[in-house]
Scaffold this active site. Structure first.
Site, PDB file in Angstrom:
ATOM      1  N   SER A  55       0.834  -1.217   0.000  1.00  0.00           N
ATOM      2  CA  SER A  55       0.000   0.000   0.000  1.00  0.00           C
ATOM      3  C   SER A  55       0.867   1.265   0.000  1.00  0.00           C
ATOM      4  O   SER A  55       0.474   2.282  -0.577  1.00  0.00           O
ATOM      5  CB  SER A  55      -0.986   0.001   1.168  1.00  0.00           C
ATOM      6  OG  SER A  55      -0.331   0.234   2.387  1.00  0.00           O
ATOM      7  N   ASN A  56       2.023   1.222   0.632  1.00  0.00           N
ATOM      8  CA  ASN A  56       2.921   2.391   0.554  1.00  0.00           C
ATOM      9  C   ASN A  56       3.456   2.565  -0.867  1.00  0.00           C
ATOM     10  O   ASN A  56       3.575   3.690  -1.356  1.00  0.00           O
ATOM     11  CB  ASN A  56       4.062   2.278   1.564  1.00  0.00           C
ATOM     12  CG  ASN A  56       3.645   2.756   2.940  1.00  0.00           C
ATOM     13  OD1 ASN A  56       3.476   3.954   3.169  1.00  0.00           O
ATOM     14  ND2 ASN A  56       3.437   1.820   3.855  1.00  0.00           N
ATOM     15  N   LYS A  98      23.591 -14.420   3.011  1.00  0.00           N
ATOM     16  CA  LYS A  98      22.928 -13.111   2.963  1.00  0.00           C
ATOM     17  C   LYS A  98      23.637 -12.159   2.003  1.00  0.00           C
ATOM     18  O   LYS A  98      23.007 -11.378   1.297  1.00  0.00           O
ATOM     19  CB  LYS A  98      22.895 -12.526   4.387  1.00  0.00           C
ATOM     20  CG  LYS A  98      22.147 -11.221   4.485  1.00  0.00           C
ATOM     21  CD  LYS A  98      21.876 -10.881   5.943  1.00  0.00           C
ATOM     22  CE  LYS A  98      21.187  -9.537   6.043  1.00  0.00           C
ATOM     23  NZ  LYS A  98      20.630  -9.278   7.349  1.00  0.00           N
ATOM     24  N   ARG A 121      13.083  -7.324   5.777  1.00  0.00           N
ATOM     25  CA  ARG A 121      14.387  -7.932   6.060  1.00  0.00           C
ATOM     26  C   ARG A 121      15.358  -6.860   6.523  1.00  0.00           C
ATOM     27  O   ARG A 121      15.279  -5.721   6.064  1.00  0.00           O
ATOM     28  CB  ARG A 121      14.964  -8.583   4.809  1.00  0.00           C
ATOM     29  CG  ARG A 121      14.328  -9.895   4.533  1.00  0.00           C
ATOM     30  CD  ARG A 121      14.944 -10.594   3.370  1.00  0.00           C
ATOM     31  NE  ARG A 121      14.163 -11.779   3.104  1.00  0.00           N
ATOM     32  CZ  ARG A 121      14.321 -12.936   3.729  1.00  0.00           C
ATOM     33  NH1 ARG A 121      15.284 -13.086   4.629  1.00  0.00           N
ATOM     34  NH2 ARG A 121      13.542 -13.961   3.462  1.00  0.00           N
ATOM     35  N   HIS A 151       8.410   3.233   9.169  1.00  0.00           N
ATOM     36  CA  HIS A 151       8.167   2.342  10.296  1.00  0.00           C
ATOM     37  C   HIS A 151       6.870   2.769  10.983  1.00  0.00           C
ATOM     38  O   HIS A 151       6.657   3.964  11.215  1.00  0.00           O
ATOM     39  CB  HIS A 151       9.344   2.408  11.276  1.00  0.00           C
ATOM     40  CG  HIS A 151       9.172   1.494  12.434  1.00  0.00           C
ATOM     41  ND1 HIS A 151       9.340   0.128  12.338  1.00  0.00           N
ATOM     42  CD2 HIS A 151       8.776   1.732  13.711  1.00  0.00           C
ATOM     43  CE1 HIS A 151       9.084  -0.435  13.507  1.00  0.00           C
ATOM     44  NE2 HIS A 151       8.740   0.519  14.355  1.00  0.00           N
TER      45      HIS A 151
END
Ligand code: GAR
Length: 209
Positions: free
Chosen positions: A15-16, A67, A93, A111
């Site tokens: 949605s962002n 990673k 992540r 955030h």
């Protein structure tokens, strides 16, 4: 002047990402999205962008030995599409210092809490369980810590005693969709000056008199 190229990283609903696309279409952000990268093949965000003709790439962590190799693959794609600002939009992540140094000062995150309160996962639940009367959202530059980078914009919302995680998340999300495009446009206008922990927002340039 060319439009700044955004590289958007997502993991879920998107949605962002949608709010950023809408802001670009309404000329509230002078950018184009060069690529959307998801670490999750099921992310609804990938479906969302299909109709906009935006390139998408899925890079799954499990397909890489470690990673660093995973992050290297993301960096490669971001570079291939000449991304100038990396926008984390629900990317779930933690990025290593290797990735962060590859785009120093050019990675933003949103955030769903008023940092430094309630970093990490389930921020809305943390706010409810703590009994906070206010929470909100924060757009910040990404550094090596968990949600610790210099704060660009914040918006508060009330937390009501009858709130569930969902009702609070919805209230916060409406504000996320407003401040994330604003922060991106401030960056594009060259108005974000990082001074230690602080982000100074420079005044709007009105042109020569
Ligand atoms: C948003 O609430 C965002 O703030 C949060 O995930 C949601 C993604 O929604 N991000 C984090 O919690 C990052 N730690 P979206 O996929 O609909 O944009």
């Amino acid at each position: 002047m060319h439009d700044t190229v955004l590289g958007v990283l997502v993991s879920g609903r998107g949605s962002n990402l949608q709010a950023i696309i809408d802001a670009i279409e309404q000329n509230r952000i002078s950018a184009k999205i060069g690529v959307v990268i998801s670490d999750n093949p099921e992310a609804a965000a990938l479906q969302r962008v299909q109709k906009y003709n935006i390139p998408t790439v899925c890079i799954e962590r499990k397909k890489f030995a470690d990673k660093q190799a995973f992050e290297q693959a993301i960096i490669c794609e971001l570079q291939r599409y000449n991304a100038e600002l990396i926008v984390l939009a629900g990317f779930m992540r933690i990025l290593s210092s290797y990735f962060i140094h590859s785009f120093a000062g050019k990675i933003m995150n949103i955030h769903p809490a008023l940092l430094p309160a309630f970093p990490g996962l389930n921020a809305q639940q943390q706010a409810i369980e703590y009994g906070a009367k206010l929470s909100g959202c924060t757009v910040h530059f990404v550094d090596e810590g968990m949600d610790t980078g210099p704060i660009i914009l914040q918006q508060a919302v009330p937390v009501y005693s009858e709130d569930t995680v969902d009702t609070l998340a919805q209230r916060i999300l409406r504000q996320e969709h407003i401040i994330y495009p604003q922060a991106i446009q401030l960056y594009i206008e060259g108005r974000l000056h990082i001074k230690g922990r602080k982000v100074i927002i420079l005044p709007e340039y009105k042109g020569d008199k």
